[in-house]
Enzyme design. Sequence first.
Site, PDB file in Angstrom:
ATOM      1  N   ASN A  13       0.827  -1.219   0.000  1.00 40.36           N
ATOM      2  CA  ASN A  13       0.000   0.000   0.000  1.00 40.36           C
ATOM      3  C   ASN A  13       0.857   1.263   0.000  1.00 40.36           C
ATOM      4  OD1 ASN A  13      -2.563  -1.443   0.541  1.00 40.36           O
ATOM      5  ND2 ASN A  13      -1.693  -1.827   2.559  1.00 40.36           N
ATOM      6  N   ALA A  37       7.764 -12.101  -3.701  1.00 41.51           N
ATOM      7  CA  ALA A  37       6.865 -12.903  -4.561  1.00 41.51           C
ATOM      8  C   ALA A  37       6.923 -12.395  -6.011  1.00 41.51           C
ATOM      9  CB  ALA A  37       5.454 -12.890  -3.979  1.00 41.51           C
ATOM     10  N   ASP A  38       5.755 -12.236  -6.643  1.00 44.06           N
ATOM     11  CA  ASP A  38       5.749 -11.776  -8.048  1.00 44.06           C
ATOM     12  C   ASP A  38       5.350 -10.308  -8.150  1.00 44.06           C
ATOM     13  OD1 ASP A  38       3.182 -11.978  -7.231  1.00 44.06           O
ATOM     14  OD2 ASP A  38       2.444 -13.107  -8.955  1.00 44.06           O
ATOM     15  N   HIS A 207      -1.604   1.058  18.069  1.00 43.20           N
ATOM     16  CA  HIS A 207      -2.031  -0.249  17.551  1.00 43.20           C
ATOM     17  C   HIS A 207      -2.120  -1.313  18.646  1.00 43.20           C
ATOM     18  CE1 HIS A 207      -0.446   1.445  13.515  1.00 43.20           C
ATOM     19  NE2 HIS A 207      -1.688   1.789  13.715  1.00 43.20           N
ATOM     20  N   ARG A 320      -0.222  -7.163  11.970  1.00 45.12           N
ATOM     21  CA  ARG A 320       0.898  -6.248  12.226  1.00 45.12           C
ATOM     22  C   ARG A 320       0.687  -5.339  13.426  1.00 45.12           C
ATOM     23  NH1 ARG A 320       1.814  -4.169   6.609  1.00 45.12           N
ATOM     24  NH2 ARG A 320       2.184  -6.255   5.858  1.00 45.12           N
TER      25      ARG A 320
HETATM   26  P1  NAI Z   1       1.641  -3.843   2.919  1.00 47.22           P
HETATM   27  O1  NAI Z   1       1.220  -5.033   3.646  1.00 47.22           O
HETATM   28  O2  NAI Z   1       0.693  -3.252   1.929  1.00 47.22           O
HETATM   29  O3  NAI Z   1       2.989  -4.123   2.130  1.00 47.22           O
HETATM   30  C1  NAI Z   1       3.984  -4.835   2.661  1.00 47.22           C
HETATM   31  C2  NAI Z   1       5.022  -5.036   1.572  1.00 47.22           C
HETATM   32  O4  NAI Z   1       6.190  -5.443   2.242  1.00 47.22           O
HETATM   33  C3  NAI Z   1       4.695  -6.150   0.617  1.00 47.22           C
HETATM   34  O5  NAI Z   1       3.882  -5.729  -0.459  1.00 47.22           O
HETATM   35  C4  NAI Z   1       6.057  -6.541   0.171  1.00 47.22           C
HETATM   36  O6  NAI Z   1       6.521  -5.663  -0.830  1.00 47.22           O
HETATM   37  C5  NAI Z   1       6.864  -6.328   1.410  1.00 47.22           C
HETATM   38  N1  NAI Z   1       7.047  -7.585   2.138  1.00 47.22           N
HETATM   39  C6  NAI Z   1       6.133  -8.272   2.817  1.00 47.22           C
HETATM   40  N2  NAI Z   1       6.689  -9.391   3.333  1.00 47.22           N
HETATM   41  C7  NAI Z   1       7.977  -9.362   2.974  1.00 47.22           C
HETATM   42  C8  NAI Z   1       9.056 -10.229   3.197  1.00 47.22           C
HETATM   43  N3  NAI Z   1       8.929 -11.350   3.932  1.00 47.22           N
HETATM   44  N4  NAI Z   1      10.246  -9.897   2.681  1.00 47.22           N
HETATM   45  C9  NAI Z   1      10.384  -8.776   1.947  1.00 47.22           C
HETATM   46  N5  NAI Z   1       9.375  -7.916   1.701  1.00 47.22           N
HETATM   47  C10 NAI Z   1       8.204  -8.215   2.207  1.00 47.22           C
HETATM   48  O7  NAI Z   1       2.107  -2.752   3.973  1.00 47.22           O
HETATM   49  P2  NAI Z   1       1.859  -1.199   3.976  1.00 47.22           P
HETATM   50  O8  NAI Z   1       0.434  -0.957   4.296  1.00 47.22           O
HETATM   51  O9  NAI Z   1       2.454  -0.608   2.770  1.00 47.22           O
HETATM   52  O10 NAI Z   1       2.705  -0.775   5.256  1.00 47.22           O
HETATM   53  C11 NAI Z   1       4.086  -0.535   5.183  1.00 47.22           C
HETATM   54  C12 NAI Z   1       4.491   0.045   6.533  1.00 47.22           C
HETATM   55  O11 NAI Z   1       3.736   1.245   6.766  1.00 47.22           O
HETATM   56  C13 NAI Z   1       4.189  -0.875   7.715  1.00 47.22           C
HETATM   57  O12 NAI Z   1       5.178  -0.638   8.678  1.00 47.22           O
HETATM   58  C14 NAI Z   1       2.848  -0.362   8.214  1.00 47.22           C
HETATM   59  O13 NAI Z   1       2.645  -0.661   9.579  1.00 47.22           O
HETATM   60  C15 NAI Z   1       3.031   1.131   7.988  1.00 47.22           C
HETATM   61  N6  NAI Z   1       1.808   1.897   7.907  1.00 47.22           N
HETATM   62  C16 NAI Z   1       0.880   1.639   6.928  1.00 47.22           C
HETATM   63  C17 NAI Z   1      -0.269   2.390   6.844  1.00 47.22           C
HETATM   64  C18 NAI Z   1      -1.263   2.201   5.761  1.00 47.22           C
HETATM   65  O14 NAI Z   1      -2.298   2.867   5.776  1.00 47.22           O
HETATM   66  N7  NAI Z   1      -1.027   1.337   4.806  1.00 47.22           N
HETATM   67  C19 NAI Z   1      -0.534   3.498   7.795  1.00 47.22           C
HETATM   68  C20 NAI Z   1       0.527   3.696   8.743  1.00 47.22           C
HETATM   69  C21 NAI Z   1       1.630   2.916   8.788  1.00 47.22           C
END
Ligand code: NAI
Length: 387
Positions: A13, A37-38, A207, A320
């Site tokens: 995201n 992954a992909d 959280h 998370r």
């Molecule tokens: P997400 O779940 O959408 O994306 C996570 C990404 O991390 C995956 O798409 C992949 O590219 C990578 N990933 C996942 N597992 C992995 C692995 N084993 N090895 C390598 N790469 C891996 O997460 P999002 O929502 O983008 O969040 C990113 C950060 O931002 C997190 O720390 C989250 O807590 C924080 N955050 C997110 C918010 C949101 O609204 N999306 C709001 C505030 C904080």
Amino acid sequence: MTLEQMTICGGGNGAQTLAAVASHNLACNVNVYAPFADEADRLRAGIASHGRIETKGAVKAQGRPRRISADPEDVLPGSDLVVLVLPAFAHEPTLRAVVPFMDEGAAVGAIPARGGLDFCAARTLEELHREDVTVFGLQTLPWACRIQAYGRIVHVLGVKETVDAATRPTSSLSRIVPELERMLGVPVGKAGNLLALTLANTGQIIHPGIMYDLFRAWDGEVFDEADIPLFYQGLSPDGAAVLGRLSEEIQAICLGLGGCGLDLSSVRDLKTWLVRSYRDAIADDSSLWSAFVTNRAYASLRAPVQEVAPGEFAPAFSARYLAEDVPYGLMVSQAVADLAGVETPVMDEVVAWALDRLGERAVDDARTPQAYGLEDLDDLLAFAAES
Ligand code: NAI
């Protein structure tokens, strides 16, 4: 610092939001490193079919990253700025993969930093003999965002009015902040050091604190989809009191570190941070509780659940909100409190409750100063102040 190329690491995201926003705001090339992954193939396919990646909702931006690859050698060389938009558990493996391909003197950082990024990055850079690389972190992700169509559209539910950044060495801050501001299109404040960001990480309070409020009394009975609680708007007044006490304990840690000469002024109490970040989105800021439940940017987000049988749901304790925000958040602050000799009874209670659900692995993962050899307060303070 004038950016000629930057690389975003991640495919989720936040990474896709940044891909659209940075391509929109910056004149430089924007690359994406997506090895998981992909994701690189799916991102390329999405962007090719849509012609661009775009954000809708609270932020409207669009752009087209130049290169997207699962191979760091394709997208890292030539980048002045490398930005990890990843859950904290992926920081270290990603740093190990990308840093060897970074140009001399370039900067790498994480949005959000979460707790203890500096301990992990410093050790990784030392092991890779790349201490020329600057590390930066942002206190939070500027957006609440969810992918709507992979590689094409991200929905931005809310945007913070300002976020803070810190660097290691601290002397690089003035050079990096203007670039982060241009990239994000959001005012970026200056935090004195990455230890301040560790303590100012409000995700560690919000959280786990809300999970504790929503599910502390859960008796194991599954619920229907209609009964999945709203996460932020389901917060109870008692839960808000727990959040308030966690915030007070963070302030007590800052006081305990007081007099050490470190600038911790960016570690704001939770309500001040919430109102500063979401001023226009909050309808009623008369109390911490009302500021959460009337925050438009938080509207309709539900608690993490898993479907345990068709139509039957249970809390997802592996989500998370605990699995990241406890070992890479609250446990880091708890460990700093320990070094500073500050008592944190509410933090201890929430961490113990979370560990019962997460298991011992979270203890091994915890990105505490002690895990990186900073065993006493003097070591920690000297490390945090390195300029
Ligand atoms: P997400 O779940 O959408 O994306 C996570 C990404 O991390 C995956 O798409 C992949 O590219 C990578 N990933 C996942 N597992 C992995 C692995 N084993 N090895 C390598 N790469 C891996 O997460 P999002 O929502 O983008 O969040 C990113 C950060 O931002 C997190 O720390 C989250 O807590 C924080 N955050 C997110 C918010 C949101 O609204 N999306 C709001 C505030 C904080």
